[in-house]
Scaffold this motif. Structure first.
Motif, PDB file in Angstrom:
ATOM      1  N   UNK A  97      11.595  -4.781   2.892  1.00 21.51           N
ATOM      2  CA  UNK A  97      10.888  -5.513   3.939  1.00 21.51           C
ATOM      3  C   UNK A  97      10.763  -4.663   5.205  1.00 21.51           C
ATOM      4  N   UNK A  98       9.660  -4.875   5.917  1.00 23.11           N
ATOM      5  CA  UNK A  98       9.393  -4.198   7.196  1.00 23.11           C
ATOM      6  C   UNK A  98       9.289  -2.674   7.059  1.00 23.11           C
ATOM      7  N   UNK A  99       9.114  -2.164   5.846  1.00 16.88           N
ATOM      8  CA  UNK A  99       8.949  -0.714   5.692  1.00 16.88           C
ATOM      9  C   UNK A  99       7.577  -0.285   6.203  1.00 16.88           C
ATOM     10  N   UNK A 100       7.523   0.912   6.760  1.00  7.34           N
ATOM     11  CA  UNK A 100       6.269   1.453   7.253  1.00  7.34           C
ATOM     12  C   UNK A 100       5.674   2.434   6.264  1.00  7.34           C
ATOM     13  N   UNK A 101       4.635   1.992   5.557  1.00  6.24           N
ATOM     14  CA  UNK A 101       3.973   2.823   4.550  1.00  6.24           C
ATOM     15  C   UNK A 101       2.476   2.937   4.829  1.00  6.24           C
ATOM     16  N   UNK A 102       2.102   2.791   6.088  1.00  5.93           N
ATOM     17  CA  UNK A 102       0.684   2.834   6.451  1.00  5.93           C
ATOM     18  C   UNK A 102       0.073   4.175   6.062  1.00  5.93           C
ATOM     19  N   UNK A 103      -1.067   4.096   5.385  1.00  9.96           N
ATOM     20  CA  UNK A 103      -1.781   5.303   4.999  1.00  9.96           C
ATOM     21  C   UNK A 103      -1.118   6.112   3.901  1.00  9.96           C
ATOM     22  N   UNK A 104      -0.071   5.593   3.300  1.00 10.97           N
ATOM     23  CA  UNK A 104       0.663   6.358   2.286  1.00 10.97           C
ATOM     24  C   UNK A 104      -0.138   6.491   0.987  1.00 10.97           C
ATOM     25  N   UNK A 105       0.083   7.591   0.298  1.00 10.24           N
ATOM     26  CA  UNK A 105      -0.519   7.804  -1.014  1.00 10.24           C
ATOM     27  C   UNK A 105       0.452   7.247  -2.052  1.00 10.24           C
ATOM     28  N   UNK A 106       0.148   6.044  -2.528  1.00  8.03           N
ATOM     29  CA  UNK A 106       1.021   5.350  -3.476  1.00  8.03           C
ATOM     30  C   UNK A 106       0.337   5.171  -4.832  1.00  8.03           C
ATOM     31  N   UNK A 107      -0.578   6.041  -5.149  1.00  9.42           N
ATOM     32  CA  UNK A 107      -1.298   5.925  -6.419  1.00  9.42           C
ATOM     33  C   UNK A 107      -0.332   6.004  -7.599  1.00  9.42           C
ATOM     34  N   UNK A 108      -0.438   5.008  -8.462  1.00  6.12           N
ATOM     35  CA  UNK A 108       0.334   4.957  -9.712  1.00  6.12           C
ATOM     36  C   UNK A 108       1.840   4.835  -9.514  1.00  6.12           C
ATOM     37  N   UNK A 109       2.303   4.481  -8.317  1.00  3.98           N
ATOM     38  CA  UNK A 109       3.743   4.231  -8.138  1.00  3.98           C
ATOM     39  C   UNK A 109       4.070   2.847  -8.700  1.00  3.98           C
ATOM     40  N   UNK A 110       5.353   2.561  -8.883  1.00  2.00           N
ATOM     41  CA  UNK A 110       5.773   1.279  -9.441  1.00  2.00           C
ATOM     42  C   UNK A 110       6.780   0.597  -8.539  1.00  2.00           C
ATOM     43  N   UNK A 111       6.452  -0.639  -8.148  1.00  2.00           N
ATOM     44  CA  UNK A 111       7.378  -1.518  -7.438  1.00  2.00           C
ATOM     45  C   UNK A 111       7.548  -2.764  -8.307  1.00  2.00           C
ATOM     46  N   UNK A 112       8.736  -3.035  -8.752  1.00  2.00           N
ATOM     47  CA  UNK A 112       8.961  -4.179  -9.621  1.00  2.00           C
ATOM     48  C   UNK A 112      10.119  -5.029  -9.100  1.00  2.00           C
ATOM     49  N   UNK A 113       9.827  -6.318  -8.858  1.00  3.47           N
ATOM     50  CA  UNK A 113      10.861  -7.234  -8.402  1.00  3.47           C
ATOM     51  C   UNK A 113      11.417  -6.868  -7.037  1.00  3.47           C
ATOM     52  N   UNK A 114      10.569  -6.294  -6.184  1.00  4.24           N
ATOM     53  CA  UNK A 114      11.014  -5.807  -4.876  1.00  4.24           C
ATOM     54  C   UNK A 114      10.577  -6.778  -3.772  1.00  4.24           C
ATOM     55  N   UNK A 115      11.432  -6.945  -2.786  1.00  4.21           N
ATOM     56  CA  UNK A 115      11.060  -7.740  -1.617  1.00  4.21           C
ATOM     57  C   UNK A 115      10.422  -6.803  -0.597  1.00  4.21           C
ATOM     58  N   UNK A 116       9.153  -7.048  -0.261  1.00  6.02           N
ATOM     59  CA  UNK A 116       8.434  -6.205   0.698  1.00  6.02           C
ATOM     60  C   UNK A 116       7.791  -7.062   1.784  1.00  6.02           C
TER      61      UNK A 116
END
Length: 199
Positions: free
Chosen positions: A107-126
């Motif tokens: 939660x509250x992470x700063x990922x603005x403009x990040x290149x997250x192509x094909x990454x995996x987030x599973x069961x995560x609180x964001x």
């Protein structure tokens, strides 16, 4: 048994390659050009630390915390986070592909403009994470709590979104071509467009 807390220490070009980091606690420490490649952290805590040009390649993190940390120009190639807490962490000019995150609180992470192509987030609180303008093409956000997240201009083409909270997503201000959603999520998105679904 955890080691003593280390506060306001500065680590420069240290070699922690493949190191087992268990039960350690660092507060307001700085890590610059440090090599964490293939390192493993377990039940370790990093609070308000700064990481600059640090290599986390193929590192594994389990039940560790990086709360309020700043990551600048770090490389997370093939890194994994399981059950970790990164509340309030910010990522700037970082290499985050491929990255796998399972469980934990981002939660509250700063990922603005990040290149997250094909990454995996599973069961995560964001909750309230900042993904403004992030490129998440082909990424997996499965069963992720994105409530209150900043998703303006986020790119999600061909992303897997089933099970995630998309209440903060404005379909008119995001790229969603080919994204996979459940019927329930489709109803939420249609409602956000001002449409009414009737049988």
């Amino acid at each position: 048994m955890s080691e003593a807390v280390q506060e306001e220490q500065r680590f420069f070009r240290d070699d922690w390659y493949g190191e087992e980091i268990t039960g350690r606690h660092y507060v307001r420490c700085e890590f610059h050009e440090t090599d964490f490649s293939e390192a493993v952290t377990r039940n370790s805590v990093f609070t308000d630390c700064v990481f600059g040009n640090v290599r986390f390649n193929a590192s594994r993190h389990t039940d560790s915390a990086f709360t309020g940390c700043t990551f600048r120009r770090c490389n997370f190639f093939d890194a994994e986070f399981t059950g970790c807490k990164l509340v309030g962490a910010t990522f700037t000019e970082c290499e985050l592909r491929p990255l796998r995150v399972t469980g934990g609180d981002w939660s509250f992470t700063g990922l603005a403009g990040a290149d997250l192509r094909a990454v995996t987030f599973q069961g995560v609180r964001m909750r309230e994470a900042d993904l403004t303008g992030a490129d998440c093409a082909g990424a997996v956000f499965a069963d992720v709590d994105l409530s209150g997240a900043a998703l303006h201009a986020v790119k999600l083409p061909k992303a897997e979104l089933r099970g995630s909270d998309l209440s903060a997503l404005d379909p008119l201000n995001a790229e969603l071509a080919g994204a996979i959603v459940s019927p329930e999520q489709a109803a939420v998105l249609v409602t956000s467009l001002g449409l009414r679904v009737r049988a």
